[in-house]
Design an enzyme around this catalytic site. Structure first.
Site, PDB file in Angstrom:
ATOM      1  N   CYS A   1       4.827  -3.980  -8.661  1.00 58.87           N
ATOM      2  CA  CYS A   1       3.819  -2.981  -8.294  1.00 58.87           C
ATOM      3  C   CYS A   1       4.471  -1.830  -7.522  1.00 58.87           C
ATOM      4  O   CYS A   1       5.133  -0.997  -8.133  1.00 58.87           O
ATOM      5  CB  CYS A   1       2.667  -3.649  -7.554  1.00 58.87           C
ATOM      6  SG  CYS A   1       1.156  -2.662  -7.544  1.00 58.87           S
TER       7      CYS A   1
ATOM      8  N   GLU B   1       1.928 -13.040  -9.759  1.00 56.45           N
ATOM      9  CA  GLU B   1       1.468 -14.131  -8.894  1.00 56.45           C
ATOM     10  C   GLU B   1      -0.042 -14.329  -8.943  1.00 56.45           C
ATOM     11  O   GLU B   1      -0.562 -15.312  -8.414  1.00 56.45           O
ATOM     12  CB  GLU B   1       1.917 -13.872  -7.452  1.00 56.45           C
ATOM     13  CG  GLU B   1       1.101 -12.857  -6.678  1.00 56.45           C
ATOM     14  CD  GLU B   1       1.341 -11.407  -7.057  1.00 56.45           C
ATOM     15  OE1 GLU B   1       0.642 -10.547  -6.491  1.00 56.45           O
ATOM     16  OE2 GLU B   1       2.209 -11.116  -7.907  1.00 56.45           O
TER      17      GLU B   1
ATOM     18  N   HIS C   1       0.728  -7.843 -11.412  1.00 59.61           N
ATOM     19  CA  HIS C   1       1.012  -8.895 -10.431  1.00 59.61           C
ATOM     20  C   HIS C   1       1.214 -10.246 -11.125  1.00 59.61           C
ATOM     21  O   HIS C   1       0.245 -10.871 -11.555  1.00 59.61           O
ATOM     22  CB  HIS C   1      -0.143  -8.997  -9.432  1.00 59.61           C
ATOM     23  CG  HIS C   1      -0.154  -7.910  -8.425  1.00 59.61           C
ATOM     24  ND1 HIS C   1      -0.001  -8.152  -7.089  1.00 59.61           N
ATOM     25  CD2 HIS C   1      -0.285  -6.565  -8.558  1.00 59.61           C
ATOM     26  CE1 HIS C   1      -0.049  -7.005  -6.429  1.00 59.61           C
ATOM     27  NE2 HIS C   1      -0.222  -6.031  -7.304  1.00 59.61           N
TER      28      HIS C   1
ATOM     29  N   PRO D   1       0.828  -1.207   0.000  1.00 62.25           N
ATOM     30  CA  PRO D   1       0.000   0.000   0.000  1.00 62.25           C
ATOM     31  C   PRO D   1       0.864   1.260   0.000  1.00 62.25           C
ATOM     32  O   PRO D   1       2.045   1.215   0.325  1.00 62.25           O
ATOM     33  CB  PRO D   1      -0.780  -0.126   1.315  1.00 62.25           C
ATOM     34  CG  PRO D   1       0.150  -0.887   2.213  1.00 62.25           C
ATOM     35  CD  PRO D   1       0.883  -1.848   1.313  1.00 62.25           C
ATOM     36  N   GLY D   2       0.262   2.354  -0.378  1.00 61.21           N
ATOM     37  CA  GLY D   2       0.957   3.633  -0.292  1.00 61.21           C
ATOM     38  C   GLY D   2       1.834   3.923  -1.492  1.00 61.21           C
ATOM     39  O   GLY D   2       1.674   3.358  -2.567  1.00 61.21           O
TER      40      GLY D   2
END
Length: 189
Positions: free
Chosen positions: A79, A171, A169, A53-54
């Site tokens: 990401c 994964e 992503h 996050p962030g």
């Protein structure tokens, strides 16, 4: 051993599982529970900077890891890790026009390096609200993948080619060829 810096993201252990399924030993360390001397002592073969996050400035030791090891250990930023690479190289991190949480996109690429064995385009899952601004993209980085709307989906340092980032992503179950992309990073870096 593959070191994954966990930026407190729920996908980190999915990423670790994918790497483990490829036959590699994995160590996951939170971004505030490890330091540079410990990483030097661990001497990982590769480093993955996880989603989280962030913004990059919120990523704990991740920025220091990239700065300290990108010239000696192959690093893949995923990401937030990708955004951190852009940020460290002078890129501007901006909000994306459409928040992408669990949405898929066609990813177009340069058919090299991480992408050399992948179809072009392929489908990948995106979970992000920030991107590296393509209008002020750092001259030290090369764009290696993008969406049909020209949103940057991957980059690689031009001089230090061991440093790479992907916005999507690998994964995720809905990222086709994600494990192959990880294999390309792990086997050919």
């Amino acid at each position: 051993m593959i070191l994954i810096i966990d930026n407190y993201d729920s996908f980190t252990y999915n990423l670790a599982q994918c790497v483990g399924e490829l036959g590699y030993d994995v160590l996951v360390c939170r971004n505030d529970e490890i330091d540079i001397p410990t990483i030097k002592q661990l001497n990982p073969n590769k480093i993955i900077i996880s989603p989280g996050p962030g913004k990059p400035s919120d990523s704990g030791i991740s920025l220091d890891v990239i700065s300290s090891f990108s010239d000696s250990i192959p690093i893949l930023g995923v990401c937030l890790g990708h955004q951190s690479i852009g940020y460290l190289n002078g890129g501007r991190i901006i909000k994306v026009s459409e928040i992408m949480h669990g949405k898929t996109s066609k990813i177009y690429h340069n058919n090299e390096d991480l992408f050399k064995t992948l179809p072009n385009p392929f489908i990948a899952t995106r979970y992000h609200s920030l991107i590296i601004d393509n209008l002020n993209f750092p001259s030290s980085l090369a764009i290696t993948a993008w969406t049909e709307n020209n949103i940057i989906m991957a980059c690689r340092h031009k001089d230090n080619q061991m440093l790479r980032g992907i916005q999507f992503h690998p994964e995720s179950l809905w990222t086709f060829y994600g494990q192959q992309l990880l294999r390309n990073f792990l086997e050919y870096s």
